[in-house]
Enzyme design. Structure first.
Site, PDB file in Angstrom:
ATOM      1  N   TYR A  95      53.622  55.687  54.188  1.00 22.06           N
ATOM      2  CA  TYR A  95      53.583  56.387  52.909  1.00 22.06           C
ATOM      3  C   TYR A  95      54.522  57.575  52.933  1.00 22.06           C
ATOM      4  O   TYR A  95      54.852  58.104  53.983  1.00 22.06           O
ATOM      5  CB  TYR A  95      52.163  56.804  52.503  1.00 22.06           C
ATOM      6  N   CYS A  96      54.950  57.964  51.742  1.00 18.30           N
ATOM      7  CA  CYS A  96      55.797  59.133  51.550  1.00 18.30           C
ATOM      8  C   CYS A  96      55.200  59.919  50.391  1.00 18.30           C
ATOM      9  O   CYS A  96      53.989  59.875  50.182  1.00 18.30           O
ATOM     10  CB  CYS A  96      57.248  58.698  51.307  1.00 18.30           C
ATOM     11  N   TRP A  97      56.010  60.609  49.604  1.00 16.52           N
ATOM     12  CA  TRP A  97      55.486  61.445  48.521  1.00 16.52           C
ATOM     13  C   TRP A  97      54.815  60.652  47.422  1.00 16.52           C
ATOM     14  O   TRP A  97      53.689  60.941  47.059  1.00 16.52           O
ATOM     15  CB  TRP A  97      56.599  62.299  47.924  1.00 16.52           C
ATOM     16  N   CYS A 101      59.769  58.300  45.184  1.00 16.96           N
ATOM     17  CA  CYS A 101      60.384  58.468  46.501  1.00 16.96           C
ATOM     18  C   CYS A 101      60.425  57.116  47.204  1.00 16.96           C
ATOM     19  O   CYS A 101      59.439  56.394  47.212  1.00 16.96           O
ATOM     20  CB  CYS A 101      59.546  59.463  47.307  1.00 16.96           C
ATOM     21  N   PHE A 125      51.461  59.733  48.898  1.00 16.21           N
ATOM     22  CA  PHE A 125      50.567  60.876  49.021  1.00 16.21           C
ATOM     23  C   PHE A 125      50.134  61.390  47.649  1.00 16.21           C
ATOM     24  O   PHE A 125      49.004  61.837  47.469  1.00 16.21           O
ATOM     25  CB  PHE A 125      51.256  61.992  49.823  1.00 16.21           C
TER      26      PHE A 125
END
Length: 160
Positions: A95-97, A101, A125
């Site tokens: 996972y990222c932002w 993203c 996130f």
């Protein structure tokens, strides 16, 4: 005077739907590459084993808040550090932002290149937090109010 009303052509149907067998293959394919925040949360809450959750964001982003139990491994460090942090061949969820993203996509690509089965957590996130799931930072673990545009405010899973 006679008025004739003609229905506008459908924008949805201007390209016909796929054959059900093709649709089945397409959607199965998507599900083999993606998981959503709600399903990841359900597995963590139930104690289900089977994947390593990887936060691919920067150190500053990690310190600002992350999913409890996630492993911090920024995308640019995966090739160099994955072997020390993730067991060989382990299933990985990145996972990222959030939806704007593609860091989690790049990270998933890097893990696949190292031979790991991998899925990307949709929403990142941002949606984890917006759904009111626990977030950890230097002050401890906290929950934000549930955003009613992402999940039922009752806290009961949407079961979608």
């Amino acid at each position: 005077m006679t008025t004739t009303t003609t229905a506008a052509p459908s924008k949805v149907l201007r390209v016909p739907a796929a054959d059900p067998a093709e649709a089945l293959a397409h959607f199965r394919g998507r599900l083999s590459f993606e998981a959503d925040a709600s399903d990841v949360h359900a597995d963590i809450e139930s104690g289900a084993k089977g994947f390593v959750l990887i936060d691919t964001r920067s150190a500053e982003a990690w310190e600002q808040g992350h999913i409890p139990g996630a492993v911090h491994l920024p995308t640019d460090d995966i090739a160099e550090r994955a072997a020390e942090l993730v067991p060989a061949g382990a299933m990985v969820v990145t996972y990222c932002w959030g939806p704007g993203c593609n860091g989690a996509t790049r990270a998933a690509y890097a893990f696949a290149g190292l031979g790991h089965p991998v899925k990307e957590m949709l929403g990142g996130f941002e949606y984890w937090s917006r759904e009111g799931f626990e977030v950890q930072d230097a002050a401890g673990v906290r929950r934000q109010a549930i955003d009613p545009l992402t999940a039922p405010v009752s806290g009961i899973a949407c079961a979608c």
